[in-house]
Design a protein around this motif. Structure first.
Motif, PDB file in Angstrom:
ATOM      1  N   SER A 136      -2.783  10.757   3.020  1.00 59.24           N
ATOM      2  CA  SER A 136      -3.478   9.582   3.534  1.00 59.24           C
ATOM      3  C   SER A 136      -2.529   8.884   4.633  1.00 59.24           C
ATOM      4  O   SER A 136      -2.703   7.939   5.093  1.00 59.24           O
ATOM      5  CB  SER A 136      -3.530   8.485   2.630  1.00 59.24           C
ATOM      6  OG  SER A 136      -4.600   9.104   1.563  1.00 59.24           O
TER       7      SER A 136
ATOM      8  N   SER B 186      -1.111   5.707 -12.055  1.00 58.09           N
ATOM      9  CA  SER B 186      -1.681   4.260 -11.750  1.00 58.09           C
ATOM     10  C   SER B 186      -2.862   4.039 -12.745  1.00 58.09           C
ATOM     11  O   SER B 186      -3.676   4.948 -12.664  1.00 58.09           O
ATOM     12  CB  SER B 186      -1.992   4.116 -10.425  1.00 58.09           C
ATOM     13  OG  SER B 186      -2.307   2.771 -10.119  1.00 58.09           O
TER      14      SER B 186
ATOM     15  N   TRP C  69      -9.317   2.875 -16.058  1.00 56.98           N
ATOM     16  CA  TRP C  69      -9.170   3.350 -14.693  1.00 56.98           C
ATOM     17  C   TRP C  69      -8.072   3.869 -14.638  1.00 56.98           C
ATOM     18  O   TRP C  69      -6.853   3.255 -15.119  1.00 56.98           O
ATOM     19  CB  TRP C  69      -9.249   2.413 -13.554  1.00 56.98           C
ATOM     20  CG  TRP C  69      -9.170   2.822 -12.293  1.00 56.98           C
ATOM     21  CD1 TRP C  69     -10.334   3.424 -11.388  1.00 56.98           C
ATOM     22  CD2 TRP C  69      -8.181   3.011 -11.483  1.00 56.98           C
ATOM     23  NE1 TRP C  69      -9.665   3.977 -10.303  1.00 56.98           N
ATOM     24  CE2 TRP C  69      -8.252   3.787 -10.154  1.00 56.98           C
ATOM     25  CE3 TRP C  69      -6.766   2.471 -11.648  1.00 56.98           C
ATOM     26  CZ2 TRP C  69      -7.596   3.738  -9.208  1.00 56.98           C
ATOM     27  CZ3 TRP C  69      -5.808   2.924 -10.632  1.00 56.98           C
ATOM     28  CH2 TRP C  69      -6.015   3.323  -9.353  1.00 56.98           C
TER      29      TRP C  69
ATOM     30  N   PHE D 223      -5.650   6.934 -11.698  1.00 58.42           N
ATOM     31  CA  PHE D 223      -5.251   7.986 -10.807  1.00 58.42           C
ATOM     32  C   PHE D 223      -3.854   8.441 -10.896  1.00 58.42           C
ATOM     33  O   PHE D 223      -2.942   7.399 -10.529  1.00 58.42           O
ATOM     34  CB  PHE D 223      -5.774   7.551  -9.448  1.00 58.42           C
ATOM     35  CG  PHE D 223      -5.672   8.799  -8.481  1.00 58.42           C
ATOM     36  CD1 PHE D 223      -6.871   9.745  -8.420  1.00 58.42           C
ATOM     37  CD2 PHE D 223      -4.396   8.913  -7.897  1.00 58.42           C
ATOM     38  CE1 PHE D 223      -6.687  10.723  -7.393  1.00 58.42           C
ATOM     39  CE2 PHE D 223      -4.566   9.930  -6.915  1.00 58.42           C
ATOM     40  CZ  PHE D 223      -5.496  10.978  -6.820  1.00 58.42           C
TER      41      PHE D 223
ATOM     42  N   GLU E  85       0.948  -1.297   0.048  1.00 56.41           N
ATOM     43  CA  GLU E  85       0.026  -0.012  -0.013  1.00 56.41           C
ATOM     44  C   GLU E  85       0.826   1.358   0.083  1.00 56.41           C
ATOM     45  O   GLU E  85       0.152   2.383  -0.286  1.00 56.41           O
ATOM     46  CB  GLU E  85      -0.922   0.103   1.140  1.00 56.41           C
ATOM     47  CG  GLU E  85      -2.150  -1.102   0.955  1.00 56.41           C
ATOM     48  CD  GLU E  85      -2.870  -1.168   2.491  1.00 56.41           C
ATOM     49  OE1 GLU E  85      -2.509  -0.342   3.352  1.00 56.41           O
ATOM     50  OE2 GLU E  85      -3.647  -1.815   2.176  1.00 56.41           O
TER      51      GLU E  85
ATOM     52  N   LEU F 270      -1.460   3.448  -3.493  1.00 56.78           N
ATOM     53  CA  LEU F 270      -2.358   3.787  -2.417  1.00 56.78           C
ATOM     54  C   LEU F 270      -3.864   3.163  -2.843  1.00 56.78           C
ATOM     55  O   LEU F 270      -4.470   2.963  -1.841  1.00 56.78           O
ATOM     56  CB  LEU F 270      -2.435   5.301  -2.157  1.00 56.78           C
ATOM     57  CG  LEU F 270      -3.422   5.926  -1.386  1.00 56.78           C
ATOM     58  CD1 LEU F 270      -2.995   5.477   0.093  1.00 56.78           C
ATOM     59  CD2 LEU F 270      -3.267   7.725  -1.469  1.00 56.78           C
ATOM     60  N   ASP F 271      -4.181   3.122  -4.139  1.00 58.48           N
ATOM     61  CA  ASP F 271      -5.319   2.972  -4.398  1.00 58.48           C
ATOM     62  C   ASP F 271      -5.277   1.154  -4.950  1.00 58.48           C
ATOM     63  O   ASP F 271      -6.202   0.994  -5.730  1.00 58.48           O
ATOM     64  CB  ASP F 271      -5.968   3.608  -5.843  1.00 58.48           C
ATOM     65  CG  ASP F 271      -5.939   5.297  -5.462  1.00 58.48           C
ATOM     66  OD1 ASP F 271      -6.741   5.527  -4.638  1.00 58.48           O
ATOM     67  OD2 ASP F 271      -5.060   6.014  -5.932  1.00 58.48           O
ATOM     68  N   ARG F 272      -4.595   0.596  -4.235  1.00 59.60           N
ATOM     69  CA  ARG F 272      -4.619  -0.682  -4.418  1.00 59.60           C
ATOM     70  C   ARG F 272      -5.678  -1.630  -4.468  1.00 59.60           C
ATOM     71  O   ARG F 272      -6.129  -2.192  -5.098  1.00 59.60           O
ATOM     72  CB  ARG F 272      -3.398  -1.317  -3.582  1.00 59.60           C
ATOM     73  CG  ARG F 272      -3.063  -2.840  -3.934  1.00 59.60           C
ATOM     74  CD  ARG F 272      -1.893  -2.913  -2.835  1.00 59.60           C
ATOM     75  NE  ARG F 272      -1.283  -4.308  -3.213  1.00 59.60           N
ATOM     76  CZ  ARG F 272      -1.516  -5.664  -2.364  1.00 59.60           C
ATOM     77  NH1 ARG F 272      -2.228  -5.098  -1.272  1.00 59.60           N
ATOM     78  NH2 ARG F 272      -1.300  -6.578  -2.262  1.00 59.60           N
ATOM     79  N   GLU F 273      -6.696  -1.294  -3.401  1.00 59.56           N
ATOM     80  CA  GLU F 273      -7.767  -2.072  -3.508  1.00 59.56           C
ATOM     81  C   GLU F 273      -8.738  -1.643  -4.369  1.00 59.56           C
ATOM     82  O   GLU F 273      -9.506  -2.607  -4.993  1.00 59.56           O
ATOM     83  CB  GLU F 273      -8.400  -1.764  -1.892  1.00 59.56           C
ATOM     84  CG  GLU F 273      -7.761  -2.535  -0.849  1.00 59.56           C
ATOM     85  CD  GLU F 273      -7.902  -4.105  -0.927  1.00 59.56           C
ATOM     86  OE1 GLU F 273      -8.709  -4.581  -1.668  1.00 59.56           O
ATOM     87  OE2 GLU F 273      -6.943  -4.704  -0.459  1.00 59.56           O
ATOM     88  N   GLU F 274      -8.730  -0.431  -4.748  1.00 61.36           N
ATOM     89  CA  GLU F 274      -9.557   0.031  -5.889  1.00 61.36           C
ATOM     90  C   GLU F 274      -9.222  -0.295  -7.158  1.00 61.36           C
ATOM     91  O   GLU F 274      -9.981  -0.971  -7.935  1.00 61.36           O
ATOM     92  CB  GLU F 274      -9.634   1.555  -6.078  1.00 61.36           C
ATOM     93  CG  GLU F 274     -10.627   2.090  -6.778  1.00 61.36           C
ATOM     94  CD  GLU F 274     -10.753   3.569  -6.757  1.00 61.36           C
ATOM     95  OE1 GLU F 274     -11.563   4.295  -7.847  1.00 61.36           O
ATOM     96  OE2 GLU F 274     -10.348   4.389  -6.128  1.00 61.36           O
ATOM     97  N   ARG F 275      -7.727  -0.601  -7.343  1.00 61.52           N
ATOM     98  CA  ARG F 275      -7.509  -1.154  -8.685  1.00 61.52           C
ATOM     99  C   ARG F 275      -7.862  -2.627  -8.602  1.00 61.52           C
ATOM    100  O   ARG F 275      -8.135  -3.152  -9.794  1.00 61.52           O
ATOM    101  CB  ARG F 275      -5.884  -0.917  -8.518  1.00 61.52           C
ATOM    102  CG  ARG F 275      -5.336  -1.201  -9.928  1.00 61.52           C
ATOM    103  CD  ARG F 275      -3.810  -0.813 -10.398  1.00 61.52           C
ATOM    104  NE  ARG F 275      -2.934  -1.227  -9.126  1.00 61.52           N
ATOM    105  CZ  ARG F 275      -1.676  -0.952  -9.098  1.00 61.52           C
ATOM    106  NH1 ARG F 275      -1.483   0.243  -9.825  1.00 61.52           N
ATOM    107  NH2 ARG F 275      -1.029  -1.345  -8.121  1.00 61.52           N
TER     108      ARG F 275
ATOM    109  N   ARG G  33      -1.254  12.765  -2.607  1.00 63.54           N
ATOM    110  CA  ARG G  33      -2.320  11.858  -1.983  1.00 63.54           C
ATOM    111  C   ARG G  33      -2.035  10.952  -1.059  1.00 63.54           C
ATOM    112  O   ARG G  33      -2.384  10.743  -0.082  1.00 63.54           O
ATOM    113  CB  ARG G  33      -2.956  11.260  -3.078  1.00 63.54           C
ATOM    114  CG  ARG G  33      -4.309  10.562  -2.922  1.00 63.54           C
ATOM    115  CD  ARG G  33      -5.086  10.100  -3.832  1.00 63.54           C
ATOM    116  NE  ARG G  33      -6.274   9.310  -3.211  1.00 63.54           N
ATOM    117  CZ  ARG G  33      -7.249   8.618  -3.926  1.00 63.54           C
ATOM    118  NH1 ARG G  33      -6.952   8.359  -5.218  1.00 63.54           N
ATOM    119  NH2 ARG G  33      -8.446   8.332  -3.438  1.00 63.54           N
TER     120      ARG G  33
END
Length: 253
Positions: free
Chosen positions: A178, A246, A241, A243, A20, A24-29, A174
């Motif tokens: 976080s 990423s 997708w 961000f 992570e 940072l957006d690992r779960e969303e990815r 970001r």
């Protein structure tokens, strides 16, 4: 060279936190990748067959198994430490295969009995050189059924230095907001794991294996990967997708 469930759990949980730091957006990815797989397999009869490329300790495979409990998942990596952690901590998520992606007849080790519905990967293909990646994409295009998908989540910086600096800054800011900067990093995770007595044999085996050659001319941008995917025979390619730098890039066979 097996490890206990408690040890595997401890190191996989630390792996998740360490990763992570870099995504940072690992779960969303992960969720977006599963959304693409869901779309690609909707309406097709039979048990979906999914391939996880560079599976590590089974992070993505476990999430796909939870989302698609009827799927058969083949998870591929060449690191004996990560593979054993995955086999122990996520034993029912996938069939784990030790093979080096892109090397020779790497896909023969997969033991596939039918075409793939989807191949997925996260932050695992960027180390391949342009020729090796093209060979890998061609093989995946042949392994996938018509309409099957390859879904790759990774960091794809823009070609221009100004935009590359901009997307990197957006991601970094970001992460700062976080408060992920204090998470364990890649080097410290590996150093700590190597000191665990239960993992000694696995690290010995890891040391026996020749290191992957330093790749030159590694494709970096979405445009580079799109070019290679089309040359490999994929009919359509699109980012689904993004961000910062990423992305999740999807290619339809």
């Amino acid at each position: 060279m097996g490890v206990s469930m408690a040890t595997a759990r401890r190191w996989v949980e630390r792996w998740e936190r360490q990763q992570e730091r870099y995504a940072l957006d690992r779960e969303e990815r992960f969720t977006v990748i599963a959304d693409v797989v869901e779309h690609a397999t909707a309406g097709h009869s039979g048990r979906p067959l999914l391939l996880d490329l560079g599976c590590g300790p089974g992070s993505l495979a476990a999430r796909l198994a939870a989302r698609f409990p009827d799927a058969e998942i083949v998870a591929v990596d060449t690191d004996p430490v990560l593979l054993e952690l995955g086999r122990t901590h996520h034993p029912y998520a996938a069939r784990y295969v030790d093979t080096e992606i892109g090397a020779g007849d790497w896909d023969r080790a997969l033991g596939l009995d039918r075409p793939l519905d989807a191949a997925v990967s996260t932050t695992a293909l960027h180390y391949l050189s342009r020729p090796a990646l093209l060979r890998t994409y061609r093989r995946l295009a042949a392994l996938l059924r018509p309409g099957g998908v390859l879904v790759n989540g990774d960091h794809f910086p823009p070609a221009g230095p100004a935009c590359a600096a901009l997307t990197a800054h957006v991601g970094r800011r970001r992460a700062e907001r976080s408060r992920t900067g204090g998470a364990e990093d890649w080097e410290s995770w590996w150093s700590a794991a190597a000191r665990d007595p239960e993992l000694t044999d696995l690290f010995t085996e890891r040391a026996r294996r020749p290191p992957a050659p330093a790749a030159r001319d590694t494709p970096r941008t979405v445009a580079h990967h799109t070019e290679l995917l089309r040359a490999a025979g994929f009919r359509e390619v699109t980012p689904v997708w993004q961000f910062g730098d990423s992305h999740v890039l999807a290619a339809v066979a």
